[in-house]
Design a protein around this motif. Sequence first.
Motif, PDB file in Angstrom:
ATOM      1  N   VAL A 199     -17.072  -6.806  14.222  1.00  0.00           N
ATOM      2  CA  VAL A 199     -17.103  -5.620  14.042  1.00  0.00           C
ATOM      3  C   VAL A 199     -15.990  -5.052  13.178  1.00  0.00           C
ATOM      4  N   ALA A 200     -14.708  -5.934  13.575  1.00  0.00           N
ATOM      5  CA  ALA A 200     -13.622  -5.462  13.080  1.00  0.00           C
ATOM      6  C   ALA A 200     -13.590  -6.000  11.439  1.00  0.00           C
ATOM      7  N   TRP A 201     -14.421  -7.083  11.459  1.00  0.00           N
ATOM      8  CA  TRP A 201     -14.532  -7.596   9.872  1.00  0.00           C
ATOM      9  C   TRP A 201     -15.204  -6.685   8.966  1.00  0.00           C
ATOM     10  N   ALA A 202     -16.529  -6.121   9.597  1.00  0.00           N
ATOM     11  CA  ALA A 202     -17.162  -5.238   8.677  1.00  0.00           C
ATOM     12  C   ALA A 202     -16.442  -4.094   8.340  1.00  0.00           C
ATOM     13  N   ALA A 203     -15.728  -3.357   9.525  1.00  0.00           N
ATOM     14  CA  ALA A 203     -14.944  -1.985   9.176  1.00  0.00           C
ATOM     15  C   ALA A 203     -13.985  -2.440   8.011  1.00  0.00           C
ATOM     16  N   ALA A 204     -13.330  -3.520   8.472  1.00  0.00           N
ATOM     17  CA  ALA A 204     -12.077  -3.962   7.275  1.00  0.00           C
ATOM     18  C   ALA A 204     -12.710  -4.159   5.987  1.00  0.00           C
ATOM     19  N   ALA A 205     -13.881  -4.284   5.524  1.00  0.00           N
ATOM     20  CA  ALA A 205     -14.223  -4.551   4.256  1.00  0.00           C
ATOM     21  C   ALA A 205     -13.788  -3.637   3.003  1.00  0.00           C
ATOM     22  N   THR A 206     -13.562  -2.325   3.776  1.00  0.00           N
ATOM     23  CA  THR A 206     -13.115  -1.487   2.649  1.00  0.00           C
ATOM     24  C   THR A 206     -11.723  -0.962   2.811  1.00  0.00           C
ATOM     25  N   THR A 207     -10.857  -1.767   3.615  1.00  0.00           N
ATOM     26  CA  THR A 207      -9.694  -1.105   4.021  1.00  0.00           C
ATOM     27  C   THR A 207      -8.606  -1.729   3.099  1.00  0.00           C
ATOM     28  N   SER A 208      -7.627  -1.255   2.853  1.00  0.00           N
ATOM     29  CA  SER A 208      -6.667  -1.688   1.842  1.00  0.00           C
ATOM     30  C   SER A 208      -5.944  -3.201   2.476  1.00  0.00           C
ATOM     31  N   TYR A 209      -5.542  -3.614   1.525  1.00  0.00           N
ATOM     32  CA  TYR A 209      -4.499  -5.001   1.893  1.00  0.00           C
ATOM     33  C   TYR A 209      -3.543  -4.703   3.065  1.00  0.00           C
ATOM     34  N   ASN A 210      -2.583  -3.671   2.702  1.00  0.00           N
ATOM     35  CA  ASN A 210      -1.626  -3.115   3.674  1.00  0.00           C
ATOM     36  C   ASN A 210      -2.259  -2.742   4.824  1.00  0.00           C
ATOM     37  N   GLU A 211      -3.126  -2.010   5.045  1.00  0.00           N
ATOM     38  CA  GLU A 211      -3.936  -1.490   6.148  1.00  0.00           C
ATOM     39  C   GLU A 211      -4.528  -2.869   6.848  1.00  0.00           C
ATOM     40  N   LEU A 212      -4.814  -4.043   6.183  1.00  0.00           N
ATOM     41  CA  LEU A 212      -5.261  -5.019   7.043  1.00  0.00           C
ATOM     42  C   LEU A 212      -4.168  -5.919   7.648  1.00  0.00           C
ATOM     43  N   LYS A 213      -3.018  -5.696   6.634  1.00  0.00           N
ATOM     44  CA  LYS A 213      -1.796  -6.627   7.522  1.00  0.00           C
ATOM     45  C   LYS A 213      -1.435  -5.911   8.391  1.00  0.00           C
ATOM     46  N   ILE A 214      -1.336  -4.286   8.640  1.00  0.00           N
ATOM     47  CA  ILE A 214      -0.955  -3.795   9.591  1.00  0.00           C
ATOM     48  C   ILE A 214      -1.714  -4.000  10.995  1.00  0.00           C
ATOM     49  N   LYS A 215      -3.192  -4.099  10.535  1.00  0.00           N
ATOM     50  CA  LYS A 215      -3.993  -4.688  11.766  1.00  0.00           C
ATOM     51  C   LYS A 215      -3.895  -5.908  12.316  1.00  0.00           C
ATOM     52  N   ALA A 216      -3.624  -6.661  11.527  1.00  0.00           N
ATOM     53  CA  ALA A 216      -3.437  -8.135  11.905  1.00  0.00           C
ATOM     54  C   ALA A 216      -2.398  -8.289  12.451  1.00  0.00           C
ATOM     55  N   GLU A 217      -1.214  -7.649  12.131  1.00  0.00           N
ATOM     56  CA  GLU A 217       0.159  -7.770  12.916  1.00  0.00           C
ATOM     57  C   GLU A 217      -0.158  -7.099  14.244  1.00  0.00           C
ATOM     58  N   ARG A 218      -0.739  -6.148  14.524  1.00  0.00           N
ATOM     59  CA  ARG A 218      -1.013  -5.346  15.636  1.00  0.00           C
ATOM     60  C   ARG A 218      -1.980  -6.351  16.816  1.00  0.00           C
ATOM     61  N   PHE A 219      -2.909  -6.788  16.287  1.00  0.00           N
ATOM     62  CA  PHE A 219      -3.711  -7.912  17.086  1.00  0.00           C
ATOM     63  C   PHE A 219      -2.965  -9.083  17.260  1.00  0.00           C
TER      64      PHE A 219
END
Length: 251
Positions: A15-35
């Motif tokens: 689910v996170a993968w699908a939602a992240a498809a349109t997310t910016s790289y920096n937003e992905l990084k923030i989410k990755a760090e949080r996870f």
Amino acid sequence: MRRIVMILAMVMAGVAWAAAATTSYNELKIKAERFFEQREWASASAMYDLMLDREPKVAETYGHAIVAAGMRDDSQDQLRLMREATLAYVSFDSVFNEVERVSFSLGKTDLYEDFLLMVKAKDPWMTRTIDQRLMAYYSFRRNPERTVEYARIMLEGMPDDVGYLASLAQGQAGLGHWNDALATWKRILEIDPVNYDALLEIGNYNYMQWEQDPGCGECRAEALNAFDQAQQIQATPYVAQMMERLEGLKK
């Protein structure tokens, strides 16, 4: 129960993968760090894969992704990531450095060791580089037996390498094989007569022998000689104090 939890985690990661498809790289990084901080390893892995799809040359991302895979006991995913880094022309040394840094920050030093051993077994062409890293790892972990083993392996290819010889001597001393260690330190001085660390080790060893047996004139002379040479290279209060004790000026 554990399998159910893993399945749920993978579903959530999807689910996170699908939602992240349109997310910016920096937003992905923030989410990755949080996870990652929350130790949600499957979700973290999903985010890191998305990041690598967009920026495939970032060693730091590979390091975190490989550690996250290791925390999921997924060595196949670790190997995939390592090979993808190589295909992307990312220096494998930089990837190894990141895996070491991240795993150590988690207190999971064995994850780094297991990763090195796994890659060595699967991709033997990296053996020389990995053996060098294993030697340094076992030296850091104060495992003298393994340090000696891997120092000898490295010395097979470069018998006069002072760094490998120093690791060998350290391991020999850790095993209590003092005669072997002393011979190795002397070998270092044959190659590099102004090697400060080897001179200190020889001085300290002979000083301890002299302390145990004050009648050992040879021990005293060798310690004085080693400390004198070391002091000429780099004068320190410690060496000066040791020389004073040997000369009988300070008891």
